[in-house]
Design a protein around this motif. Structure first.
Motif, PDB file in Angstrom:
ATOM      1  N   LEU A 154       0.745  -1.069   0.030  1.00 32.51           N
ATOM      2  CA  LEU A 154       0.124  -0.131  -0.087  1.00 32.51           C
ATOM      3  C   LEU A 154       0.763   1.240  -0.090  1.00 32.51           C
ATOM      4  O   LEU A 154       0.519   2.422  -0.425  1.00 32.51           O
ATOM      5  CB  LEU A 154      -0.878  -0.033   1.195  1.00 32.51           C
ATOM      6  CG  LEU A 154      -2.099  -0.914   1.337  1.00 32.51           C
ATOM      7  CD1 LEU A 154      -2.835  -1.183   2.570  1.00 32.51           C
ATOM      8  CD2 LEU A 154      -2.969  -0.668   0.385  1.00 32.51           C
ATOM      9  N   GLY A 155       2.111   1.099   0.512  1.00 33.01           N
ATOM     10  CA  GLY A 155       3.051   2.334   0.690  1.00 33.01           C
ATOM     11  C   GLY A 155       3.046   2.904  -0.591  1.00 33.01           C
ATOM     12  O   GLY A 155       3.142   4.079  -0.925  1.00 33.01           O
ATOM     13  N   PHE A 156       3.370   2.356  -1.615  1.00 34.52           N
ATOM     14  CA  PHE A 156       3.481   2.786  -2.870  1.00 34.52           C
ATOM     15  C   PHE A 156       2.393   3.717  -3.399  1.00 34.52           C
ATOM     16  O   PHE A 156       2.662   4.753  -3.922  1.00 34.52           O
ATOM     17  CB  PHE A 156       3.534   1.720  -4.250  1.00 34.52           C
ATOM     18  CG  PHE A 156       4.712   0.831  -4.041  1.00 34.52           C
ATOM     19  CD1 PHE A 156       6.040   1.411  -4.555  1.00 34.52           C
ATOM     20  CD2 PHE A 156       4.760  -0.546  -3.461  1.00 34.52           C
ATOM     21  CE1 PHE A 156       7.104   0.585  -4.354  1.00 34.52           C
ATOM     22  CE2 PHE A 156       5.944  -1.044  -3.423  1.00 34.52           C
ATOM     23  CZ  PHE A 156       7.001  -0.778  -3.863  1.00 34.52           C
ATOM     24  N   LEU A 165      -5.359   6.012   4.072  1.00 34.23           N
ATOM     25  CA  LEU A 165      -5.598   4.878   5.064  1.00 34.23           C
ATOM     26  C   LEU A 165      -6.405   5.361   6.357  1.00 34.23           C
ATOM     27  O   LEU A 165      -6.455   6.727   6.307  1.00 34.23           O
ATOM     28  CB  LEU A 165      -4.148   4.341   5.780  1.00 34.23           C
ATOM     29  CG  LEU A 165      -3.210   3.919   4.930  1.00 34.23           C
ATOM     30  CD1 LEU A 165      -1.780   3.417   5.466  1.00 34.23           C
ATOM     31  CD2 LEU A 165      -3.803   2.558   4.209  1.00 34.23           C
ATOM     32  N   LYS A 166      -6.990   4.618   7.153  1.00 34.93           N
ATOM     33  CA  LYS A 166      -7.810   5.067   7.999  1.00 34.93           C
ATOM     34  C   LYS A 166      -7.049   5.896   9.104  1.00 34.93           C
ATOM     35  O   LYS A 166      -5.795   5.448   9.334  1.00 34.93           O
ATOM     36  CB  LYS A 166      -8.512   3.721   8.729  1.00 34.93           C
ATOM     37  CG  LYS A 166      -9.473   3.324   7.833  1.00 34.93           C
ATOM     38  CD  LYS A 166     -10.309   2.019   8.358  1.00 34.93           C
ATOM     39  CE  LYS A 166     -11.244   1.286   7.364  1.00 34.93           C
ATOM     40  NZ  LYS A 166     -11.559  -0.184   8.149  1.00 34.93           N
ATOM     41  N   ASP A 167      -7.851   6.581   9.794  1.00 37.08           N
ATOM     42  CA  ASP A 167      -6.792   7.700  10.923  1.00 37.08           C
ATOM     43  C   ASP A 167      -6.347   6.540  11.893  1.00 37.08           C
ATOM     44  O   ASP A 167      -6.874   5.701  12.409  1.00 37.08           O
ATOM     45  CB  ASP A 167      -8.011   8.715  11.463  1.00 37.08           C
ATOM     46  CG  ASP A 167      -8.516   9.542  10.381  1.00 37.08           C
ATOM     47  OD1 ASP A 167      -7.894   9.534   9.445  1.00 37.08           O
ATOM     48  OD2 ASP A 167      -9.461  10.188  10.770  1.00 37.08           O
ATOM     49  N   GLY A 168      -4.996   7.019  12.229  1.00 36.69           N
ATOM     50  CA  GLY A 168      -4.379   6.311  13.163  1.00 36.69           C
ATOM     51  C   GLY A 168      -3.640   5.076  12.899  1.00 36.69           C
ATOM     52  O   GLY A 168      -2.882   4.373  13.565  1.00 36.69           O
ATOM     53  N   VAL A 169      -3.916   4.539  11.643  1.00 42.56           N
ATOM     54  CA  VAL A 169      -3.109   3.300  11.189  1.00 42.56           C
ATOM     55  C   VAL A 169      -1.680   3.636  10.679  1.00 42.56           C
ATOM     56  O   VAL A 169      -1.638   4.518   9.816  1.00 42.56           O
ATOM     57  CB  VAL A 169      -4.026   2.521  10.180  1.00 42.56           C
ATOM     58  CG1 VAL A 169      -3.185   1.508   9.498  1.00 42.56           C
ATOM     59  CG2 VAL A 169      -5.412   2.245  10.645  1.00 42.56           C
ATOM     60  N   GLU A 170      -0.621   2.833  11.107  1.00 45.67           N
ATOM     61  CA  GLU A 170       0.699   3.171  10.670  1.00 45.67           C
ATOM     62  C   GLU A 170       0.771   2.255   9.429  1.00 45.67           C
ATOM     63  O   GLU A 170       0.311   1.107   9.547  1.00 45.67           O
ATOM     64  CB  GLU A 170       1.753   2.761  11.929  1.00 45.67           C
ATOM     65  CG  GLU A 170       1.725   3.717  12.978  1.00 45.67           C
ATOM     66  CD  GLU A 170       2.863   3.300  13.822  1.00 45.67           C
ATOM     67  OE1 GLU A 170       4.011   3.090  13.460  1.00 45.67           O
ATOM     68  OE2 GLU A 170       2.684   3.469  15.070  1.00 45.67           O
ATOM     69  N   LEU A 171       1.533   2.734   8.406  1.00 49.85           N
ATOM     70  CA  LEU A 171       1.685   2.094   7.127  1.00 49.85           C
ATOM     71  C   LEU A 171       2.286   0.629   7.281  1.00 49.85           C
ATOM     72  O   LEU A 171       2.020  -0.375   6.880  1.00 49.85           O
ATOM     73  CB  LEU A 171       2.750   2.759   6.206  1.00 49.85           C
ATOM     74  CG  LEU A 171       2.732   2.342   4.937  1.00 49.85           C
ATOM     75  CD1 LEU A 171       1.253   2.591   3.898  1.00 49.85           C
ATOM     76  CD2 LEU A 171       3.737   3.350   3.989  1.00 49.85           C
TER      77      LEU A 171
END
Length: 283
Positions: A154-156, A165-171
């Motif tokens: 997803l990082g790309f 991404l949803k709030d508070g979710v680390e990659l």
């Protein structure tokens, strides 16, 4: 007469006990030699490229220190930790921290990091499009079935501004379920193991394919030159390392192995051979 019989009996017992003692000492010596020999052998399970190639470079260095390095080539991601946890390997070299954490959580493995070695920047490949921005509405992207790397995939698209991404979710902890906005409705096909993704690319499956660098290198692909997007090395949690059973990272032979892999000679080898497809990890 009784004294003579008693003396003979005593001497016989002494002789037998002495013989047993010598035999025990001999056996003990053999076991000790065998144990020392075993301590001088380092068995490491590793992916073929670049892991096994890098390990080959430290064989002579370890030999000078009296160690024999036995490299076991393993082509999948599930076997190395299983063998290490069972004590069939002294170490393995193929994985990064997010993957190990998932393995320990799901399978209860008692494994720890002994020392970082390198980073393989993952890359996106496509025969149809020149950039992520060029992907069409509803594009299908082939990725591996490794849940520990969903955030990495997803990082790309997060960096390209195509997904949020949803709030508070680390990659690094993100999953496909954590997608908040998907501007092009990109679909991720994660039905295949990582080692089969180069074949998906060769067969022109999907609109793009995300491939781990070790499998790309095995198929003659250059992550730096053949991809449409290359993962950034800065603040990257996906450094590959030597892993061992818990409590063994300070074993002499493991320290020798890690020290050899973290040397300037290995840094130069990685820089010259892989030209950015593999990056030496700063210690």
């Amino acid at each position: 007469m009784k004294k003579i019989i008693y003396l003979i009996a005593t001497l016989t017992i002494v002789f037998v006990l002495g013989a047993c003692s010598n035999e025990d000492s001999k056996d003990s010596g053999q076991q000790s030699d065998s144990g020392n020999k075993e301590d001088k052998k380092i068995t490491v399970g590793a992916s073929p490229a670049p892991h096994a190639e890098i390990l080959e470079q430290v064989k002579p260095v370890l030999e000078e220190q009296g160690y024999e390095l036995d490299i076991k080539i393993i082509n999948d991601y599930t076997t190395p930790n299983k063998l290490l946890d069972a004590g069939e390997l002294d170490a393995n070299y193929f994985q990064h921290t997010p993957y190990l954490e998932k393995e320990k959580e799901n399978k209860g493995y008692k494994i720890e990091v002994a020392g970082n070695v390198h980073l393989e920047p993952m890359a996106v490949y496509s025969k149809k499009y020149d950039s992520l921005e060029d992907l069409p509405e509803g594009a299908e992207v082939y990725v591996s079935n490794n849940p520990a790397e969903e955030g990495r995939f997803l990082g790309f698209f997060v960096d390209a501004g195509l997904i949020t991404l949803k709030d508070g979710v680390e990659l690094k902890d993100a999953t496909f379920d954590d997608i908040k906005e998907n501007k092009k409705n990109i679909k991720f096909n994660n039905k295949q193991a990582a080692e089969f993704l180069p074949k998906s690319y060769d067969n022109d499956e999907g609109d793009a394919v995300i491939i781990n660098s070790n499998f790309a290198l095995e198929q003659g692909l250059s992550p730096k030159n053949d991809s449409i997007e290359l993962e950034k090395p800065e603040d990257n949690p996906y450094v590959n390392f030597i892993a061992v059973q818990e409590g063994h990272k300070d074993d002499d032979k493991i320290k020798e192995l890690v020290g050899a892999l973290q040397s300037e000679d290995i840094e130069k080898f990685i820089d010259q051979k892989y030209d950015g497809a593999v990056i030496y990890a700063e210690q």
